[in-house]
Design an enzyme around this catalytic site. Structure first.
Site, PDB file in Angstrom:
ATOM      1  N   ASP A  48       1.764   0.380  -3.529  1.00 33.79           N
ATOM      2  CA  ASP A  48       1.696   1.309  -2.699  1.00 33.79           C
ATOM      3  C   ASP A  48       3.095   2.149  -2.578  1.00 33.79           C
ATOM      4  O   ASP A  48       3.855   1.750  -3.164  1.00 33.79           O
ATOM      5  CB  ASP A  48       1.002   0.844  -1.334  1.00 33.79           C
ATOM      6  CG  ASP A  48       1.966  -0.084  -0.672  1.00 33.79           C
ATOM      7  OD1 ASP A  48       2.857  -0.634  -1.388  1.00 33.79           O
ATOM      8  OD2 ASP A  48       1.651  -0.022   0.561  1.00 33.79           O
ATOM      9  N   SER A  57       4.209   3.463   4.368  1.00 32.53           N
ATOM     10  CA  SER A  57       3.656   2.508   3.736  1.00 32.53           C
ATOM     11  C   SER A  57       2.514   3.477   2.624  1.00 32.53           C
ATOM     12  O   SER A  57       2.974   4.265   1.877  1.00 32.53           O
ATOM     13  CB  SER A  57       3.031   1.327   4.358  1.00 32.53           C
ATOM     14  OG  SER A  57       2.193   0.386   3.471  1.00 32.53           O
TER      15      SER A  57
END
Length: 458
Positions: free
Chosen positions: A247, A108
């Site tokens: 992200d 992530s």
């Protein structure tokens, strides 16, 4: 049952250290494959279960993809591979292609030195705790390759990106487009680099893409949803109407207005909720987390939208949404769930819901959030070694009680252990910024002292 490897967002760690090693990840793929084979559901007896594997742009993704492929096929599971693909795209494609599971190789928002593995069910949702626990239990069993005739097959699919782009566009009304808008999109040198600009361009926007040149090492580096100054600077430099920051794996969203002011997940959820309320298609309320700003809760109350807090982690937000029959929730960090559009958090899809609100009303982000007062909030991350427990730290309990007395009902204090890193997160918020800062520092000092006193080094 305690979980040894799975955190709040799958298995995660430093590349080359357990559990993010080729050997462990191959065993993880095998264990997950055995769980899938034993729980075939309606799959015909003569068909292999099939999983989809996607990844972000980290250099280690290729190594871990090969390890997962070996583990799954050894268990008799077929594998489809997409190459670099946003996490929510894997969730969508797993459901759309009627596969048994989806797997994402990503850490992530973390730097490239980290990586992780997370799973989606056949319905495109994160696995329930019970299934993750079954996979952990299977990890303790020896790896016994199935007979040669029962081995799974592996192949790449070439149209994954195109399918996902069309899906994203389908969540934006056909009667609207983005013509006349100049939009900066920061892809964090991550998995959205080749899809987010296409989605916006095909909807008519003039797109300025930044953070769209991944090299395996620069994911999330001074860019993306966890480093929004890059977006703010680009919006101002290009005289853009709005900015979108994602992200590394594409499930978080931050946005910027034309002046470069940043809007976080709390504010964007409020924009979507208010627009839905005003246009008559808001169903139920909003689910936030323990970290959602108190100002957001108060602003939603003023427009009579119910609000609940869940534990931190989008899986827990999702659980409360399902329990209530609601559609909208999210986290300050930018995980936003619009369950009438997707089964999981999706930065691109969420940005389109905000853009819809702006296009349909002619309002700016600033106008939409004019009555939303974001209270000062201080977050301090205190590093700890595994094993430190807040419940054993009496001095911290006393410090929190003193802090609550000082706040006198004008704020909130949240202490929690991170689900993905060895950290204790200290969060304090309230109307008085100076008091909030002093209070957070006092509690953080107490946590550090307690950790040192217990010989668990900080």
């Amino acid at each position: 049952m305690g979980r040894k490897y799975f955190g709040t967002d799958g298995v995660r760690g430093k590349v080359g250290e357990t559990p993010i090693t080729p050997e462990f990840v191959m065993r993880l793929g095998y264990a997950a494959g055995k769980v899938l084979v034993s729980d075939r559901g309606s799959l015909p007896a003569n068909e292999h279960p099939t999983v989809l594997i996607g990844k972000d742009t980290r250099i280690s993704g290729y190594m871990l993809e090969a390890a997962l492929e070996a583990g799954f096929t050894a268990a008799g599971v077929n594998v489809l591979m997409t190459g670099p693909m946003p996490t929510p795209a894997v969730a969508y494609l797993t459901r759309a292609l009627r596969l048994q599971a989806g797997v994402v190789i990503s850490a992530s928002h973390n730097p490239f030195e980290d990586n992780g593995i997370k799973f989606f069910s056949a319905s495109g949702q994160k696995l329930p705790d019970s299934v993750e626990e079954a996979i952990e239990a299977a990890l303790d069993q020896p790896l016994a390759t199935v007979a040669a005739r029962q081995l799974g097959r592996a192949r790449r699919i070439e149209d994954a990106a195109a399918r996902y782009i069309e899906f994203c566009k389908s969540t934006f009304p056909n009667r609207l487009d983005l013509r006349g808008m100049r939009i900066v999109v920061d892809c964090a040198h991550g998995a959205t680099y080749h899809v987010a600009p296409h989605v916006l361009h095909e909807l008519g926007a003039e797109v300025v893409a930044i953070g769209n040149e991944p090299n395996g090492f620069n994911i999330n580096e001074a860019c993306g949803a966890t480093h929004t100054p890059a977006l703010a600077d680009a919006v101002r430099a290009h005289h853009a109407d709005i900015g979108i920051s994602l992200d590394g794996d594409g499930d978080r969203l931050m946005m910027a207005d034309a002046h470069g002011r940043i809007y976080d997940g709390d504010q964007l959820v409020y924009v979507i909720a208010r627009h839905r309320l005003e246009t008559g298609y808001m169903k139920g309320g909003v689910v936030g987390t323990l970290m959602t700003n108190l100002g957001t809760e108060h602003a939603l109350a003023r427009i009579h939208v119910p609000f609940e807090r869940a534990k931190v982690g989008d899986r827990y937000v999702l659980k409360r949404l399902h329990a209530n029959g609601w559609f909208l929730g999210g986290e300050t960090s930018g995980h936003i769930l619009c369950l009438d559009k997707h089964t999981t958090g999706d930065g691109i899809v969420s940005s389109l819901q905000v853009l819809r609100a702006l296009r349909e009303t002619g309002k700016t982000l600033d106008a939409f959030t004019a009555d939303l007062e974001t209270y000062p909030q201080v977050m301090i991350n205190v590093p700890v070694v595994k094993g430190f427990r807040l419940s054993d730290a009496a001095a911290v309990t006393v410090a929190v009680a003193d802090a609550e007395s000082a706040l006198n009902g004008s704020g909130r204090i949240v202490l929690r252990a991170s689900g993905t890193e060895p950290l204790i997160r200290v969060m304090v918020e309230g109307r008085d910024g100076d008091l909030v800062r002093r209070t957070a520092e006092m509690i953080a000092d107490a946590v550090r002292a307690a950790a040192a006193a217990s010989d668990i080094a900080v």
